[in-house]
Design a protein around this motif. Structure first.
Motif: not given
Length: 224
Positions: A10-11, A137-140, A171-173
Motif C-alpha cells: 500500500l505505501l 492508525f493511518m486508515a480512515y 499519513r499525517d492527520f
C-alpha cells in the motif's frame, strides 16, 4: 463476516490496488429485540442518564486496552470527576465528559453487523480487515456517498473525484485542518473534508445477549 481489504504494498511504489467500496448495511432489523434495546439505550444516552446506561452494561464491559473494565469504570468515564484528571486537564473536564457521551451516542447510532458469535458490532466498517502491512492508525473510512476529493485543501478547489465508502490513508492527520490530504488505494491523491473520515481505530461498540436472553452493552472502546 469480515471483508478483507486487498491492498498489496500500500505505501510503497505507485502501483497499489483496485479501489473497493463498503456501503453501510445495518443488520439490526434481523432481531427486533435488538432494535428495541438499542433504541432504548440511545434514548438513555441522549438523556445523559448515567445510572440507566450503566445498568445496561455487561458485568465485564470492555472499555479500554489497559483498564479493568466493568460498570464501575464505565460510570467513572461517564461522570468524569475532575479530581481524577491531571491538573492540566481538569479545566477541560466538562468538554472531555461531553465528548465521551457524544462518542457513545454517535457509535451506537451507526449501522452495524452480527459477527459469527451473534454479537452485534457498530460501526459496520469495523468488519473490514486491513492488511497487516498497513498501520491501522493511518486508515480512515469515508462515511459518505459522493464525497468530494479535491485538488487542494480548499472547499473551492477543483474536484478530483467523488468518493463513496472507501478506505483512505492519511499519513499525517492534522487535527487543526478542515481538509486532510488522503491517499486512496489505487494511488489517487487529494484532499477530503475531515467530517467524512472515521478512523479505523476509532470507537466501536458491541451489543451481546446474556445467558438470560437480555441484550447488554459489552464493548465500547477505541484504539487498535
Amino acid at each position: 463476516m469480515k471483508y478483507a481489504l486487498l491492498l498489496g504494498a500500500l505505501l510503497c511504489g505507485p502501483a497499489l490496488a483496485d479501489r473497493q467500496s463498503f456501503p453501510p448495511v445495518d443488520q439490526a432489523a434481523q432481531d427486533p429485540s435488538l432494535v428495541a434495546f438499542r433504541d432504548a439505550l440511545l434514548a438513555r444516552v441522549a438523556a445523559r442518564d448515567t445510572d440507566a446506561v450503566v445498568a445496561a452494561a455487561c458485568p465485564d464491559i470492555y472499555l479500554s486496552h489497559g483498564g479493568n473494565g466493568g460498570p464501575d469504570e464505565l460510570r467513572a468515564n461517564l461522570i468524569l470527576n475532575p479530581e481524577t484528571l491531571s491538573e492540566e486537564h481538569r479545566k477541560n473536564a466538562d468538554t472531555l465528559r461531553e465528548a465521551y457521551w457524544s462518542d457513545l451516542e454517535n457509535t451506537l447510532s451507526q449501522p452495524g453487523y452480527f459477527d459469527d458469535e451473534g454479537e452485534f458490532w457498530m460501526p459496520h466498517q469495523w468488519q473490514i480487515t486491513l492488511p497487516a502491512s498497513l498501520d491501522p492508525f493511518m486508515a480512515y473510512y469515508v462515511t459518505g456517498s459522493d464525497v468530494a476529493l479535491r485538488q487542494s485543501g480548499d472547499r473551492n478547489a477543483p474536484t478530483v473525484g467523488l468518493i463513496s465508502h472507501e478506505i483512505a490513508i492519511i499519513r499525517d492527520f492534522q487535527a487543526s485542518s478542515e481538509y486532510q490530504q488522503v491517499l486512496l488505494t489505487d494511488g489517487t491523491r487529494g484532499y477530503m473534508h475531515r467530517d467524512y473520515l472515521w478512523p479505523m481505530t476509532g470507537y466501536r461498540a458491541a451489543l451481546v445477549k446474556s445467558e438470560a436472553g437480555e441484550w447488554q452493552l459489552c464493548t465500547f472502546v477505541s484504539g487498535d
